[in-house]
Write a protein that holds these residues in place. Structure first.
Motif, PDB file in Angstrom:
ATOM      1  N   GLU A  13       0.828  -1.192  -0.025  1.00 24.30           N
ATOM      2  CA  GLU A  13       0.026   0.087   0.093  1.00 24.30           C
ATOM      3  C   GLU A  13       0.943   1.187   0.166  1.00 24.30           C
ATOM      4  N   GLY A  14       0.451   2.069  -0.856  1.00 28.26           N
ATOM      5  CA  GLY A  14       1.176   3.508  -0.834  1.00 28.26           C
ATOM      6  C   GLY A  14       2.498   3.478  -1.817  1.00 28.26           C
TER       7      GLY A  14
ATOM      8  N   ALA B  76       1.955   5.174  -5.589  1.00 31.15           N
ATOM      9  CA  ALA B  76       1.701   6.578  -5.400  1.00 31.15           C
ATOM     10  C   ALA B  76       3.122   7.459  -4.724  1.00 31.15           C
ATOM     11  N   THR B  77       3.690   6.825  -3.910  1.00 27.17           N
ATOM     12  CA  THR B  77       4.949   7.316  -3.519  1.00 27.17           C
ATOM     13  C   THR B  77       5.979   7.395  -4.371  1.00 27.17           C
TER      14      THR B  77
ATOM     15  N   GLY C  21       5.059  10.263  -6.920  1.00 26.41           N
ATOM     16  CA  GLY C  21       5.397  11.490  -6.023  1.00 26.41           C
ATOM     17  C   GLY C  21       6.690  11.787  -6.357  1.00 26.41           C
ATOM     18  N   CYS C  22       7.870  10.778  -6.011  1.00 24.81           N
ATOM     19  CA  CYS C  22       9.129  10.934  -6.328  1.00 24.81           C
ATOM     20  C   CYS C  22       9.550  11.328  -7.559  1.00 24.81           C
TER      21      CYS C  22
ATOM     22  N   SER D 172       5.342   4.092   7.352  1.00 22.22           N
ATOM     23  CA  SER D 172       4.653   3.589   6.142  1.00 22.22           C
ATOM     24  C   SER D 172       5.369   4.394   4.874  1.00 22.22           C
ATOM     25  N   LEU D 173       5.109   3.890   3.537  1.00 18.69           N
ATOM     26  CA  LEU D 173       5.602   4.828   2.651  1.00 18.69           C
ATOM     27  C   LEU D 173       5.177   6.102   2.266  1.00 18.69           C
ATOM     28  N   SER D 174       4.018   6.182   2.644  1.00 21.92           N
ATOM     29  CA  SER D 174       3.618   7.758   2.469  1.00 21.92           C
ATOM     30  C   SER D 174       4.244   8.718   3.473  1.00 21.92           C
ATOM     31  N   HIS D 175       5.083   8.228   4.151  1.00 22.93           N
ATOM     32  CA  HIS D 175       5.789   9.074   5.226  1.00 22.93           C
ATOM     33  C   HIS D 175       6.977   9.711   4.419  1.00 22.93           C
TER      34      HIS D 175
ATOM     35  N   LEU E 180       7.949  11.298   1.321  1.00 23.88           N
ATOM     36  CA  LEU E 180       7.710  12.443   0.796  1.00 23.88           C
ATOM     37  C   LEU E 180       7.940  13.656   1.713  1.00 23.88           C
TER      38      LEU E 180
END
Length: 251
Positions: free
Chosen positions: A115-116, A119-120, A123-124, A233-236, A238
């Protein structure tokens, strides 16, 4: 006047950072064994796999390349030893199971994107970062990433089998920097292993982030890693990069 940091390259571990197995190893092995008429408990296979993998990695590091093995032969050996430790003494009965498991674990269908992750990665890319893989995986990784729709995000993929050096060996990280033509001070690595990923990258002067959910870190590791380097989590990631680049000296 302070010089603000700008990260140019972000390297990634893959297994348990971006993707994971859909089912535990023991369940996969038990299901395939059952299809070949062999009944073995998934829990026993799971425990035996951990022992076999550890022993094989110790005796023949990095898929046994320096011993003349291929990664395929290395993995077949792990499977055979796993079933032996789980109580199966007929090695010949296990050979076709091992061959099938090797093919199954080459298939994207055996894996799932965490999950994420997508999107991550997007975003990168949007931030203008170059992305690359640095993984202790074998030659199957490229096809797995393609099948999961992740390969397009990366400029290049480095596996320990291809380059001959597993993380935390500094040479695999230096090879990534060479291919990207960047210095370690403007590169960062993301992974879930404190020893292989976090410490390996920082040992050559790269920045590093450790992916670890709540409660997943041993106290000694948690005490030695600054909180701003830990990603629950990967959402952290960015936001962590924004903080990193917002410091004149980085982290």
């Amino acid at each position: 006047m302070a010089r603000w940091l700008q990260i140019r390259l972000l390297t990634w571990d893959v297994k348990d950072t971006l993707v994971r197995l859909r089912r535990p190893v023991g369940e996969e092995y038990a299901t395939k064994a059952r299809a070949h008429g062999l009944e073995v408990e998934a829990a026993a296979l799971g425990e035996a796999f951990g022992q076999a993998y550890k022993a094989q990695s110790h005796s023949f590091p990095n898929y046994g390349l320096s011993h003349g093995l291929t990664s395929r032969r290395w993995w077949l050996g792990v499977v055979l030893q796993t079933f032996h430790l789980a109580g199966v003494r007929d090695a010949q009965a296990v050979v076709p199971i091992a061959e099938q498991l090797y093919e199954d674990f080459s298939s994207p269908g055996t894996w799932q994107v965490l999950e994420g992750a997508e999107a991550t990665l997007r975003g990168c890319r949007k931030r203008g970062l170059r992305l690359a893989v640095v993984s202790n995986f074998d030659r199957r990784l490229e096809d797995i990433l393609v099948g999961l729709g992740l390969r397009e995000h990366f400029d290049f993929v480095l596996t320990s089998e291809a380059v001959g050096w597993p993380k935390p060996d500094s040479r695999i990280f230096h090879e990534a920097l060479r291919l990207a033509q960047v210095e370690p001070a403007v590169a960062a690595h993301v992974g879930d292993s404190y020893h292989c990923d976090y410490k390996g990258a920082r040992a050559i002067g790269m920045h590093s982030f450790l992916v670890a959910g709540p409660g997943h870190l041993e106290p000694a590791v948690k005490d030695s890693v600054p909180q701003e380097h830990i990603l629950p989590s990967l959402s952290h990631l960015l936001p962590a990069l924004v903080r990193l680049e917002g410091s004149p000296r980085g982290l």
